[in-house]
Design an enzyme around this catalytic site. Structure first.
Site, mmCIF file in Angstrom:
data_model
loop_
_atom_site.group_PDB
_atom_site.id
_atom_site.type_symbol
_atom_site.label_atom_id
_atom_site.label_comp_id
_atom_site.label_asym_id
_atom_site.label_seq_id
_atom_site.Cartn_x
_atom_site.Cartn_y
_atom_site.Cartn_z
ATOM 1 N N SER A 15 0.852 -1.183 0.000
ATOM 2 C CA SER A 15 0.000 0.000 0.000
ATOM 3 C C SER A 15 0.888 1.233 0.000
ATOM 4 C CB SER A 15 -0.907 -0.012 1.237
ATOM 5 O OG SER A 15 -1.534 1.251 1.350
ATOM 6 N N ASP A 42 -4.179 4.284 -2.277
ATOM 7 C CA ASP A 42 -5.320 4.707 -1.452
ATOM 8 C C ASP A 42 -5.694 6.166 -1.665
ATOM 9 O OD1 ASP A 42 -6.023 2.427 0.438
ATOM 10 O OD2 ASP A 42 -3.844 2.541 0.696
ATOM 11 N N HIS A 76 -7.838 2.118 -4.408
ATOM 12 C CA HIS A 76 -8.855 1.973 -3.365
ATOM 13 C C HIS A 76 -9.434 3.357 -3.095
ATOM 14 C CE1 HIS A 76 -9.606 0.827 1.159
ATOM 15 N NE2 HIS A 76 -10.727 1.057 0.499
ATOM 16 N N GLY A 152 -8.895 4.635 6.686
ATOM 17 C CA GLY A 152 -8.428 6.007 6.922
ATOM 18 C C GLY A 152 -6.913 6.103 7.030
ATOM 19 N N GLY A 155 -1.133 1.625 9.529
ATOM 20 C CA GLY A 155 -0.511 1.395 10.828
ATOM 21 C C GLY A 155 -1.474 1.001 11.933
ATOM 22 N N ASP A 182 -7.502 -5.725 3.673
ATOM 23 C CA ASP A 182 -6.717 -4.486 3.800
ATOM 24 C C ASP A 182 -6.812 -3.982 5.234
ATOM 25 O OD1 ASP A 182 -5.481 -2.024 3.412
ATOM 26 O OD2 ASP A 182 -7.046 -1.218 2.088
ATOM 27 N N GLY A 184 -3.756 -3.765 8.690
ATOM 28 C CA GLY A 184 -3.079 -4.514 9.751
ATOM 29 C C GLY A 184 -2.514 -5.856 9.307
ATOM 30 N N SER A 205 2.203 -0.572 6.368
ATOM 31 C CA SER A 205 3.305 -0.351 7.315
ATOM 32 C C SER A 205 4.191 -1.582 7.487
ATOM 33 C CB SER A 205 2.761 0.120 8.663
ATOM 34 O OG SER A 205 1.691 -0.683 9.061
HETATM 35 C C1 DX5 Z 1 -6.112 2.615 5.069
HETATM 36 C C2 DX5 Z 1 -5.814 2.021 3.735
HETATM 37 C C3 DX5 Z 1 -4.852 0.903 3.785
HETATM 38 C C4 DX5 Z 1 -3.571 1.189 4.535
HETATM 39 C C5 DX5 Z 1 -3.094 -0.135 5.062
HETATM 40 O O1 DX5 Z 1 -7.436 2.700 5.359
HETATM 41 O O2 DX5 Z 1 -6.960 1.583 3.060
HETATM 42 O O3 DX5 Z 1 -4.573 0.412 2.477
HETATM 43 O O4 DX5 Z 1 -2.547 1.822 3.811
HETATM 44 O O5 DX5 Z 1 -2.019 0.069 5.894
HETATM 45 P P1 DX5 Z 1 -1.557 -1.031 6.974
HETATM 46 O O6 DX5 Z 1 -1.152 -2.251 6.213
HETATM 47 O O7 DX5 Z 1 -0.409 -0.372 7.663
HETATM 48 O O8 DX5 Z 1 -2.717 -1.292 7.883
HETATM 49 ZN ZN ZN Z 2 -6.496 0.564 1.136
#
Ligand code: DX5
Ligand code: ZN
Length: 225
Positions: A15, A42, A76, A152, A155, A182, A184, A205
Site C-alpha cells: 500500500s 489509497d 482503493h 483512513g 498502521g 486491507d 493490519g 506499514s
Molecule cells: C487505510 C488504507 C490501507 C492502509 C493499510 O485505510 O486503506 O490500504 O494503507 O495500511 P496497513 O497495512 O499499515 O494497515
Molecule cells: Zn487501502
C-alpha cells in the site's frame, strides 16, 4: 488485462499510502525488482475518511514506472462519490478502482460505470457492513475488499473478527470473484487472512515501515502457509 491475468496465485500488495513520499519512485522500483507487480493506491477524500491522502496527480507520476515493468495500480477509493472520480483515475493510469459499498446506492450500476472507463472493479466494505449483503450485489466485480480496520490510516491493528468475515465473504461470493483484505496485515496476520480465503493481501506499514522494504515484502510472501 484483468485481475485474472495479473494475479499469480496470491499477491501481497504494497500500500503506497505508507511509503516515504520523498522516495516514492525509488521504493516502487525496489519492489518491482523484487517482482512485485500489483500496487495498492489509497485515495482518501477527507470526508468518507478523515484524511486527504493521495490522488490522480501522484498516480499520473508513478503510472509509467509501474506500467513499464508490467505492473498495475489497484486504486482503493475511500471517497463519498466514487463515480465522479472514475474518469480521472482512468486518465491518470489507474488499472482498477475499488469503491465502498456504504456510499453507493446501486452497486451493479457503479461496477458497470467503472468498466466503461476500461477499469477493473472492486467493492470494499467496512467492519459495520455484513459480508453476505455485499456479496449479494457484487457478483459482477473482480474483487471484494474486506476491511480489517476502519479505513483512513495505515498502521492500525488488524481486527481479529475480520478472519470470520473473510470466511463468510468467501462462502457467499461466486468463485471467480477474488477476496482482498486491507488493514493490519503483517507477518502474523497474513497467514490467517490467507487461510480464511483472501488471495489479495494489502500491506502498508508492514512493508514501508521496515528498513529494507524489499526484504519485508518477500518475508510476507514467505509467511504465507
Ligand atoms: C487505510 C488504507 C490501507 C492502509 C493499510 O485505510 O486503506 O490500504 O494503507 O495500511 P496497513 O497495512 O499499515 O494497515
Ligand atoms: Zn487501502
Amino acid at each position: 488485462m484483468s485481475w485474472r491475468e495479473w494475479i499469480r496465485t496470491v499477491e501481497v500488495e504494497p500500500s503506497l499510502y505508507a511509503a516515504d513520499f520523498a522516495r516514492l519512485g525509488e521504493q516502487i522500483d525496489m519492489l518491482l525488482r523484487a517482482e512485485c507487480r500489483i500496487f495498492h493506491f489509497d485515495v482518501g477524500d477527507g470526508h468518507f475518511v478523515e484524511p486527504i491522502t493521495i490522488g490522480p496527480v501522484v498516480l499520473q507520476s508513478i503510472a509509467p514506472l509501474v506500467h513499464r515493468a508490467g505492473g498495475v495500480l489497484d486504486c482503493h477509493l475511500m471517497v463519498d462519490n466514487p463515480l465522479r472520480h472514475f474518469p480521472q483515475i482512468a486518465r491518470a493510469g489507474g488499472d482498477s478502482v475499488t469503491f465502498h459499498y456504504e456510499v453507493v446506492d446501486d452497486v451493479p450500476a457503479t461496477i458497470a460505470a467503472a468498466r466503461e472507463h476500461g477499469l477493473q472493479v472492486g467493492v470494499a466494505f467496512n467492519p459495520e457492513s455484513e459480508p453476505e449483503d455485499v456479496a449479494a450485489v457484487a457478483a459482477d466485480a473482480d474483487l471484494v475488499l474486506c476491511m480489517s480496520i476502519h479505513p483512513g490510516y495505515s498502521g492500525q491493528t488488524f481486527m481479529p473478527e475480520a478472519v470470520e468475515r473473510i470466511k463468510r465473504l468467501r462462502t457467499a461470493l461466486p468463485e471467480h470473484v477474488y477476496v482482498q483484505v486491507d488493514g493490519g496485515i503483517d507477518h502474523e496476520t497474513v497467514g490467517r487472512a490467507y487461510v480464511a480465503g483472501a488471495r489479495l493481501l494489502v500491506a502498508g506499514s508492514a512493508i514501508f515501515g521496515r528498513e529494507d522494504v524489499t526484504r519485508a515484502y518477500r518475508r510476507l510472501l514467505q509467511d504465507l502457509p
